[in-house]
Scaffold this motif. Structure first.
Motif, short mmCIF file in Angstrom:
data_model
loop_
_atom_site.label_atom_id
_atom_site.label_comp_id
_atom_site.label_asym_id
_atom_site.label_seq_id
_atom_site.Cartn_x
_atom_site.Cartn_y
_atom_site.Cartn_z
N ASP A 13 27.00 14.68 0.80
CA ASP A 13 26.68 14.13 2.12
C ASP A 13 27.67 14.61 3.19
OD1 ASP A 13 24.76 12.53 0.73
OD2 ASP A 13 26.40 11.19 0.21
N ASN A 38 17.75 14.16 -5.87
CA ASN A 38 18.92 13.30 -5.67
C ASN A 38 19.62 13.73 -4.37
OD1 ASN A 38 19.55 15.72 -6.95
ND2 ASN A 38 21.16 14.89 -8.24
N THR A 130 21.15 8.05 -8.40
CA THR A 130 20.16 7.89 -7.33
C THR A 130 18.84 7.37 -7.90
OG1 THR A 130 19.46 10.18 -7.63
CG2 THR A 130 21.17 9.78 -5.97
N THR A 240 27.13 14.02 -11.07
CA THR A 240 25.75 14.38 -11.33
C THR A 240 25.70 15.26 -12.59
OG1 THR A 240 23.69 15.05 -10.28
CG2 THR A 240 25.63 16.44 -9.83
N ARG A 304 21.41 3.77 0.54
CA ARG A 304 22.59 2.96 0.19
C ARG A 304 23.72 3.18 1.19
NH1 ARG A 304 23.96 4.64 -5.92
NH2 ARG A 304 23.26 6.66 -5.19
P1 IMP Z 1 22.37 11.42 -10.07
O1 IMP Z 1 22.60 12.78 -9.56
O2 IMP Z 1 21.17 10.73 -9.45
O3 IMP Z 1 22.35 11.35 -11.57
O4 IMP Z 1 23.61 10.49 -9.63
C1 IMP Z 1 24.92 10.69 -10.16
C2 IMP Z 1 25.97 10.45 -9.08
O5 IMP Z 1 25.89 11.49 -8.13
C3 IMP Z 1 25.79 9.14 -8.30
O6 IMP Z 1 27.06 8.64 -7.93
C4 IMP Z 1 25.04 9.59 -7.07
O7 IMP Z 1 25.22 8.69 -5.99
C5 IMP Z 1 25.70 10.93 -6.82
N1 IMP Z 1 24.85 11.87 -6.07
C6 IMP Z 1 23.81 12.58 -6.54
N2 IMP Z 1 23.29 13.35 -5.57
C7 IMP Z 1 24.01 13.13 -4.48
C8 IMP Z 1 23.98 13.66 -3.16
O8 IMP Z 1 23.18 14.54 -2.80
N3 IMP Z 1 24.92 13.17 -2.29
C9 IMP Z 1 25.85 12.26 -2.68
N4 IMP Z 1 25.92 11.74 -3.89
C10 IMP Z 1 25.02 12.17 -4.79
#
Ligand code: IMP
Length: 426
Positions: A13, A38, A130, A240, A304
């Motif tokens: 972000d 995500n 996410t 991630t 969030r």
């Molecule tokens: P996942 O990628 O959905 O499995 O999430 C794993 C972690 O990475 C969590 O803390 C998410 O909030 C973070 N995350 C995944 N994609 C992003 C993004 O594009 N921006 C910020 N945080 C992310």
């Protein structure tokens, strides 16, 4: 000809979308290389706000070849919805290409993401994902039972693989988590239909990229998420499931690392993160709330509220080393206007009194660190109208030059607002 990579240096972000949009305008082709929906990019162009999750923002520039690389995990439902939304703005897709090797996120992935997070939350060990099925999809890829874009766009192959994998996933959902089995026939019918829509876009992205490079054109490789979310070099397990660092981006695009010219690392003028996990410079006071509200720090994908904190030079130095960053982009400087005293974390102090200037490799060591800050005079000026380095107030220039000195890498752009015009090139 040039091949450039763009990477997030913090926890995501960092307003990469805008920089990607600016660099896309100067590129003939763009490849998104890893992650899935995500990620979320917001691009403001000509007064229109575009929110993109899967498609590179290069799609907003007519004539730019926009590719989704083999390293991505693509939720086909989301992709089709995103295309429909963009179509309503008159955007067309003759230049969209999707690698047949990219894995697809299926309903059992999102369901298992939800169920495993709910299970972990009972022992306070959720990751704060996410919820988009990203981890379960990558897990299947490495378990070698995933379905790919090729399968999706070939109905007989899709049916056979979806039934075989889906039955096993239903066992997990029902027997391990006590959830409700998914209707596999309904999934096959829906996704076969989506596959037909996506078939025209399937092509070998690595081969197309090679042609772009051989033709002497400019290629941009776009990383999603960011360095501290890298599965190996991030704050594991609060990360991630892919490699959002420059080497991972080359891998996911199918482009050899030795052709890369520049690596742009994007950082915010402060730090944010979503989800769980450590965050040394986190603010829990009204300054943190001020940054969150002024910077609109709410997730593009999930809505969030993001956690907020001071700029951490230790983190960005970690990113410079891992990614080979040649050019830093410092975004959202305008958000800091109105804060009396700004702080920058320069190093960490451990409980034994020793000082370290590098990011610890494991959470247990990070937990032992407290940030050491340097303080700066803040600024009140509205800088959103500045368009050149000279127009920035001296105090802002000092802040940026201080960051540059602490990180040891050239700052080549500074963001002062969300529009693509609000980016100062130095
Ligand atoms: P996942 O990628 O959905 O499995 O999430 C794993 C972690 O990475 C969590 O803390 C998410 O909030 C973070 N995350 C995944 N994609 C992003 C993004 O594009 N921006 C910020 N945080 C992310």
């Amino acid at each position: 000809m040039s091949v450039n990579v763009i990477i997030g240096t913090q926890w995501g972000d960092e307003a990469k979308g805008k920089t990607i949009d600016i660099l896309s305008a100067k590129s003939d082709a763009v490849i998104r290389a890893q992650g899935g929906n995500n990620a979320g990019h917001t691009v403001v162009a000509d007064g229109v706000t575009y929110k993109l999750n899967l498609i590179p923002s290069g799609i907003l520039h007519k004539g730019t070849l926009c590719m989704l690389g083999a390293g991505m995990v693509i939720d086909p439902r989301v992709l089709v919805t995103e295309m429909e939304k963009l179509s309503s703005y008159g955007i067309t897709f003759e230049n969209l290409k999707i690698d047949p090797r990219a894995h697809i996120v299926l309903p059992w992935h999102t369901e298992l993401d939800r169920l495993s997070e709910a299970y972990r939350s009972k022992s306070n060990s959720s990751i704060g994902t996410t919820g988009r099925g990203i981890g379960p999809c990558y897990a299947d890829k490495y378990e070698r039972c995933g379905l790919r874009m090729y399968d999706l766009t070939h109905p007989d192959v899709f049916r056979e693989k979806a039934l075989a994998t889906g039955e096993l996933k239903n066992l997990f959902i029902e027997k391990v988590y006590g959830g409700k089995a998914l209707d596999l026939e309904a999934i096959i019918a829906e996704y076969t239909d989506i596959g037909k829509k996506l078939l025209p876009y399937i092509d070998d992205v690595s081969v197309l990229a090679e042609k772009v490079i051989k033709d002497g054109k400019t290629l941009l490789l776009e990383g999603a998420q960011a360095t501290l979310l890298d599965i190996d070099f991030g704050t594991y397990p609060y990360v991630t499931s892919s490699h959002p660092i420059s080497a991972g981006v080359c891998n996911g695009a199918g482009v050899a690392p030795n052709v890369v010219d520049k690596v742009y690392g994007v950082a915010k003028a402060y730090t944010t993160r979503v989800g769980e996990g450590p965050f040394p410079t986190e603010l829990f006071d009204e300054t943190g709330d001020y940054i969150r509200n002024k910077g609109a720090e709410f997730g593009t994908t999930t809505g969030r509220p993001r956690r907020t904190g001071w700029f951490d030079a230790v983190i960005v130095r970690h990113a410079v080393r891992l990614n080979g960053i040649t050019d830093l982009v410092i975004g959202k400087l305008d958000t800091l206007a109105g804060i009396d005293t700004l702080k920058i974390c320069t190093s960490y102090r451990r409980s034994d009194g020793s000082i370290i200037d590098y990011f610890p490799s494991v959470l247990e060591e990070l937990a032992d660190c407290t940030p050491i800050y340097e303080e700066f005079c803040g600024f009140d000026d509205d800088i959103t109208g500045c368009r050149t380095w000279e127009e920035l107030p001296q105090v802002c220039k000092d802040y940026i030059m201080k960051l540059q000195g602490l990180i040891g890498t050239k700052v080549s752009m500074v963001g002062v607002g969300p529009d693509r015009l609000q980016q100062i090139e130095i």
